[in-house]
Design a protein around this motif. Structure first.
Motif, short mmCIF file in Angstrom:
data_model
loop_
_atom_site.label_atom_id
_atom_site.label_comp_id
_atom_site.label_asym_id
_atom_site.label_seq_id
_atom_site.Cartn_x
_atom_site.Cartn_y
_atom_site.Cartn_z
N SER A 11 -97.41 -13.64 -51.60
CA SER A 11 -97.60 -12.41 -52.39
C SER A 11 -98.31 -12.69 -53.70
N ASP A 22 -103.56 4.58 -52.55
CA ASP A 22 -102.76 3.66 -51.75
C ASP A 22 -103.22 2.21 -52.00
N ARG A 23 -102.25 1.32 -52.15
CA ARG A 23 -102.56 -0.10 -52.35
C ARG A 23 -102.52 -0.80 -51.00
N GLU A 39 -100.66 -4.66 -45.44
CA GLU A 39 -99.49 -4.03 -46.04
C GLU A 39 -100.01 -2.86 -46.87
N ASP A 41 -98.97 0.32 -49.49
CA ASP A 41 -98.02 1.01 -50.36
C ASP A 41 -98.55 2.42 -50.58
N SER A 63 -90.08 0.63 -45.92
CA SER A 63 -89.23 1.41 -46.83
C SER A 63 -89.86 2.78 -47.05
N ASN A 101 -97.03 10.77 -47.73
CA ASN A 101 -95.71 10.50 -48.28
C ASN A 101 -95.25 11.78 -48.96
N LYS A 108 -93.60 1.74 -48.06
CA LYS A 108 -94.24 0.45 -47.81
C LYS A 108 -94.26 0.29 -46.31
#
Length: 154
Positions: A11, A22-23, A39, A41, A63, A101, A108
């Motif tokens: 990470s 969005d990341r 990944e 977020d 999550s 979302n 995530k």
């Protein structure tokens, strides 16, 4: 004896960009396959417009809760699925869909995709989140990568 070296994407070594809000962090691909893992977020209120593309996708929710819509049946309202932690959503190639979302907690997720989508994200991504998307730039990059917006021809 030859020891095989393992690839580690820590990470702290994150190769990450922002696609609008969005990341996306690039985790790498499986050797000898066309599958890559990212990944993503997704902050509250963020998501994608309805679209389709050649790459199949699989979302695995770590999550939060992600709302995924399937726009496959023309002339009918989309089917809606709320994916929770531990859920996996699989989307076939050219499946018309979007995600959002709609909750108050960040989402995530891990996403399996093909290199064509990695190329799109790398071209359209920015080093910082965008409060307001540059729709002209986004549309041009989507067109170059074969991503079709629903209703774009209407």
């Amino acid at each position: 004896m030859n020891a095989m070296k393992l690839d580690r994407n820590a990470s702290t070594d994150a190769d990450a960009i922002w696609v609008v809000g969005d990341r996306i962090r690039f985790l790498g691909g499986l050797p000898t396959t066309d599958v890559e893992l990212i990944e993503v977020d997704v902050p509250p209120g963020s998501g994608t417009p309805p679209h389709s593309h050649a790459s199949a996708e699989m979302f695995y929710i770590l999550s939060g809760e992600l709302t995924v819509r399937d726009f496959s049946e023309a002339g009918r309202p989309p089917s809606v699925t709320v994916a929770k932690p531990g859920d996996a959503i699989t989307l076939a190639s050219r499946k018309a869909h979007n995600y959002s979302n709609e909750g108050d907690m960040p989402v995530k997720m891990l996403v399996l995709i093909e290199p064509s989508m990695i190329a799109f994200f790398r071209e359209v991504g920015t080093s910082e989140p965008q409060a307001e998307p540059d729709f002209a730039r986004l549309g041009a990059v989507m067109e170059r990568h074969g991503i079709d917006l629903l209703g774009a021809a209407a």
